[in-house]
Design a protein around this motif. Sequence first.
Motif, short mmCIF file in Angstrom:
data_model
loop_
_atom_site.label_atom_id
_atom_site.label_comp_id
_atom_site.label_asym_id
_atom_site.label_seq_id
_atom_site.Cartn_x
_atom_site.Cartn_y
_atom_site.Cartn_z
N ARG A 1 -20.21 6.07 -1.84
CA ARG A 1 -18.77 6.22 -1.60
C ARG A 1 -18.47 7.68 -1.28
O ARG A 1 -19.12 8.59 -1.81
N THR B 1 -21.38 0.84 1.47
CA THR B 1 -22.12 -0.06 0.59
C THR B 1 -21.65 0.16 -0.83
O THR B 1 -20.94 1.12 -1.14
N LYS B 2 -22.09 -0.70 -1.74
CA LYS B 2 -21.69 -0.56 -3.14
C LYS B 2 -22.38 0.63 -3.81
O LYS B 2 -21.97 1.04 -4.89
N TYR C 1 0.81 -1.22 0.00
CA TYR C 1 0.00 0.00 0.00
C TYR C 1 0.84 1.27 0.00
O TYR C 1 0.33 2.35 0.19
N PRO D 1 -5.42 0.56 4.75
CA PRO D 1 -6.78 0.03 4.84
C PRO D 1 -7.10 -0.35 6.29
O PRO D 1 -6.46 -1.23 6.88
N ASN E 1 -10.36 -1.28 7.32
CA ASN E 1 -11.21 -2.45 7.10
C ASN E 1 -11.72 -2.38 5.66
O ASN E 1 -11.22 -1.58 4.86
N LYS E 2 -12.72 -3.19 5.33
CA LYS E 2 -13.22 -3.22 3.96
C LYS E 2 -13.93 -1.94 3.56
O LYS E 2 -14.09 -1.67 2.38
N GLU E 3 -14.38 -1.16 4.55
CA GLU E 3 -15.15 0.04 4.27
C GLU E 3 -14.33 1.32 4.38
O GLU E 3 -14.64 2.30 3.71
N SER F 1 -10.51 3.44 4.65
CA SER F 1 -9.06 3.46 4.40
C SER F 1 -8.54 4.88 4.59
O SER F 1 -9.26 5.85 4.36
N TRP G 1 -14.33 6.24 2.37
CA TRP G 1 -15.32 5.42 3.08
C TRP G 1 -16.37 4.95 2.10
O TRP G 1 -16.97 5.75 1.39
N GLN G 2 -16.56 3.64 2.04
CA GLN G 2 -17.55 3.05 1.14
C GLN G 2 -18.31 1.98 1.92
O GLN G 2 -18.00 0.79 1.85
#
Length: 538
Positions: free
Chosen positions: A294, A290-291, A225, A254, A256-258, A260, A287-288
């Motif tokens: 964003r 949900t799909k 990264y 990152p 988590n998955k949502e 960074s 920050w995302q």
Amino acid sequence: EIMGVGNFFETGSSEHNGNAVDIQLNQPLSFYQGVIRARYSAASQGFFNPFGATVTAGSRRAEASFELKPRSTSLLRFGVMDERNETSTVDNSRRTFSAGWDEAINERIRLHLGYDHRSYNDSLTEKATESNLITVGAEIKLTDKLEFAIKREQNLGEADPTYPDQTTLGATYKVNKWAKLFFTQRLASAAITPIADFSGSGAGFASSGARRETAFGIESRLGKYSSMTGRYQIENGINGTDSFAVIGLQNRLPINKELSLQLGFERGFHLAGSGESFNSVTIGMGWQPTKDFRSSARYEFRDRAGAGQLFVVGAAGRIREGITALSRFQFARTNFEGRHGSSMEGTAAVAYRPLKTDRAGLLFSFTHRSRVQDAVGGSAVATRDQLDSLSTDGYFQATDRLELYGRVALRLNANGQADLPFVSTFTYLTQGRAQYRLTRRFDWAVEMRRLTQPSTGTSRSAYGTEVGFWALPDLRVGLGYNFSAKREPAGFSPLPSKNGFYFTLTSKISRLFDLMGTSQNELVGAAKEESDNSGGPQ
């Protein structure tokens, strides 16, 4: 016409009138993977581009080449080029005939052999040069990490001024999958001298006064990264030329998955000129959740010729199927060269675009800009500017052949100082367009635009009609004629108005973007379905 402000000062005539043209051809052939390439570019003596040296005034260049692969490991090239340069300072020509051969011995060794015959004629000095240049090169991959390259360019007799005898050496070593060391060395018998006239734009990287050049450094990805960047930066300003060696570090963390985080730092070391070294720091996040949503935020600090801070936040999301929204706001505070200032800019928009059809669409957008800045010379009197615009854009396909477009917009401009009244003015814009398809590829369109400013009693209208040809499903070429009219108070008319023919290119670019998760296959499929249903390009 150059006004002679900012970093540019005109010493002679302020007018530069001219034309430039560039035509390119790339034609694949059916045998031996052959390709024919051709290009013609020309610019008149008066042509001048103050935004960059994209073309050289008074130059004309025509070239053609033929490539083919008789074997999978071989590539043959044949070419011819004709160059002409004619201005008040240069008058020369050069014709080049070239032939080259590239051969991949195996995966680790690649060879190159080339021959160039050049006939150069300088009419001002009445000097003619016939040169024959032989080029031999090799690229060798000794190991998976170590690569070498060597090239020798040798003239058989007198050398062309732009192509002296020279040897170029290069080596790269891959430290790991993230870092690579590099080294290059050039040894030449003379400096590289271009034959075109660069007096109006600077020779840039086209010439080199050095006979020997050495460069070495590192290209690195510090981790999965993280990455390190480096560059040599040259800037031409009002006080001369400044050069910097810039090194920077970019890192994405990152969480988590949502979520960074993003961290960045650059340091510019001043090497020459009257400027000073500078720093730049960046902190951001993405920050995302949900799909369909964003967002991102970023803070920047720079101390170049003072201090400046910038904060940007933005978000985009899909409210429901066919309805998307976005917003972006930017705040800045600066103190460069003794001038304090602050600014704010914000945009918000909502769009309605059905995913399964292109027959209708609607966009609402609002933009606000405001700025407060000290006067030139450090005066305490600050200037305040404000601009607000609200617009609605829409399109509707009434029938299979008729498409309607429209726009209504309102803009507020305001300006003032502490010792002067704050004055604001409203301007209204209305625009309509109807486009009717005559055949599968031809259509006819009419358009109207009207600008109105009630406070000054002025208005301006433009009417146009055009015929369009769809060269591709997403590219339209149009030729039309416009009629303009204007109204000023008491018959006073300072604004120019001119009727005449015009040429326009129109393109659909929706297929280039991922519209909030819509796949390219869905976009292509929807466009094909629309085309099949309507019987023509969309």
